[in-house]
Write a protein that holds these residues in place. Structure first.
Motif, PDB file in Angstrom:
ATOM      1  N   GLU A 102     107.894  98.838  62.436  1.00 45.32           N
ATOM      2  CA  GLU A 102     108.743  99.273  61.326  1.00 45.32           C
ATOM      3  C   GLU A 102     109.876 100.165  61.843  1.00 45.32           C
ATOM      4  O   GLU A 102     109.726 100.858  62.844  1.00 45.32           O
ATOM      5  CB  GLU A 102     107.922 100.070  60.299  1.00 45.32           C
ATOM      6  CG  GLU A 102     106.887  99.232  59.561  1.00 45.32           C
ATOM      7  CD  GLU A 102     106.222 100.001  58.419  1.00 45.32           C
ATOM      8  OE1 GLU A 102     106.591 101.161  58.156  1.00 45.32           O
ATOM      9  OE2 GLU A 102     105.322  99.413  57.788  1.00 45.32           O
ATOM     10  N   HIS A 160     113.013 101.987  54.842  1.00 43.03           N
ATOM     11  CA  HIS A 160     112.239 101.524  55.987  1.00 43.03           C
ATOM     12  C   HIS A 160     111.811 100.083  55.774  1.00 43.03           C
ATOM     13  O   HIS A 160     111.921  99.538  54.684  1.00 43.03           O
ATOM     14  CB  HIS A 160     111.050 102.440  56.289  1.00 43.03           C
ATOM     15  CG  HIS A 160     109.922 102.416  55.304  1.00 43.03           C
ATOM     16  ND1 HIS A 160     109.956 103.091  54.119  1.00 43.03           N
ATOM     17  CD2 HIS A 160     108.720 101.781  55.340  1.00 43.03           C
ATOM     18  CE1 HIS A 160     108.815 102.899  53.459  1.00 43.03           C
ATOM     19  NE2 HIS A 160     108.052 102.088  54.179  1.00 43.03           N
ATOM     20  N   HIS A 209     109.011  96.823  56.134  1.00 44.72           N
ATOM     21  CA  HIS A 209     107.599  96.420  56.104  1.00 44.72           C
ATOM     22  C   HIS A 209     107.492  95.072  56.782  1.00 44.72           C
ATOM     23  O   HIS A 209     108.224  94.143  56.429  1.00 44.72           O
ATOM     24  CB  HIS A 209     107.104  96.293  54.653  1.00 44.72           C
ATOM     25  CG  HIS A 209     106.694  97.584  54.033  1.00 44.72           C
ATOM     26  ND1 HIS A 209     106.286  97.675  52.718  1.00 44.72           N
ATOM     27  CD2 HIS A 209     106.628  98.841  54.538  1.00 44.72           C
ATOM     28  CE1 HIS A 209     105.975  98.945  52.457  1.00 44.72           C
ATOM     29  NE2 HIS A 209     106.196  99.665  53.531  1.00 44.72           N
ATOM     30  N   SER A 245     103.765 101.554  50.033  1.00 43.27           N
ATOM     31  CA  SER A 245     102.315 101.577  50.262  1.00 43.27           C
ATOM     32  C   SER A 245     101.760 102.871  49.686  1.00 43.27           C
ATOM     33  O   SER A 245     102.518 103.789  49.345  1.00 43.27           O
ATOM     34  CB  SER A 245     102.028 101.508  51.758  1.00 43.27           C
ATOM     35  OG  SER A 245     102.490 102.689  52.385  1.00 43.27           O
ATOM     36  N   ASP A 296     103.073 105.530  51.744  1.00 50.20           N
ATOM     37  CA  ASP A 296     104.478 105.842  51.423  1.00 50.20           C
ATOM     38  C   ASP A 296     104.549 106.765  50.209  1.00 50.20           C
ATOM     39  O   ASP A 296     105.271 107.769  50.216  1.00 50.20           O
ATOM     40  CB  ASP A 296     105.258 104.562  51.110  1.00 50.20           C
ATOM     41  CG  ASP A 296     105.469 103.681  52.329  1.00 50.20           C
ATOM     42  OD1 ASP A 296     105.483 104.204  53.452  1.00 50.20           O
ATOM     43  OD2 ASP A 296     105.625 102.454  52.137  1.00 50.20           O
TER      44      ASP A 296
HETATM   45 ZN   LIG Z   1     106.075 101.614  53.906  1.00 46.64          ZN
END
Ligand SMILES: [Zn+2]
Length: 158
Positions: A31, A91, A93, A101, A104
């Motif tokens: 990532e 960001h 994935h 997530s 996150d």
């Molecule tokens: Zn993430």
């Protein structure tokens, strides 16, 4: 950093271009991401700058953490240029959809709860490309407050 929740969010074309370019680093299987900086104009939040990960970022297959010194330097430059402040993060994935997530969301809620940062909201742009090609990633822009996480803009193929 801002006193009110914006009615709309405008992402500068240069920001879209920077993120699209930087996201291609995820072809290495990890990532990547960076901070988002912008200003409030009336009821709108204008995202004017996006950073890269910085040399000391932590880049893993399922995790990204910015290089804090790099982010602070970008923040200082942006503030001097046009009064932009830190408003969020982007960001990639690799094997998950363009949805924050649980980790996150926990990170964003921690930032929102930090009295020194004084965030009322946090913007997260997440890019996903299960093919790992990164020419046309799925992109979703998320708006996070202490009480909600919601998608506000989506584009790209699904
Ligand atoms: Zn993430």
């Amino acid at each position: 950093m801002t006193d009110t929740v914006p009615a709309s969010i405008i992402v500068a074309t240069s920001v879209v271009d920077t993120i699209a370019h930087e996201a291609q680093a995820s072809r290495d299987g990890t990532e990547t991401g960076g901070i988002l900086l912008g200003t409030t104009e009336g009821n709108s939040l204008v995202i004017r700058h996006a950073g890269g990960p910085g040399r000391h970022a932590t880049r893993r297959a399922t995790f990204f953490q910015r290089d804090l010194n790099h982010a602070q330097a970008l923040g200082d430059q942006a503030f001097e240029r046009d009064r932009s402040v830190w408003v969020g993060e982007w960001h990639t994935h690799l094997a998950a959809p363009a949805v924050p997530s649980s980790r996150d969301i926990a990170t964003y809620q921690k930032l929102l709860a930090d009295p020194e940062l004084d965030f009322d909201f946090f913007v997260a742009i997440i890019l996903a490309d299960p093919t790992n090609n990164w020419t046309q990633p799925q992109t979703a822009t998320w708006f996070i407050t202490p009480s909600e996480t919601r998608v506000i803009i989506t584009n790209g193929h699904t």
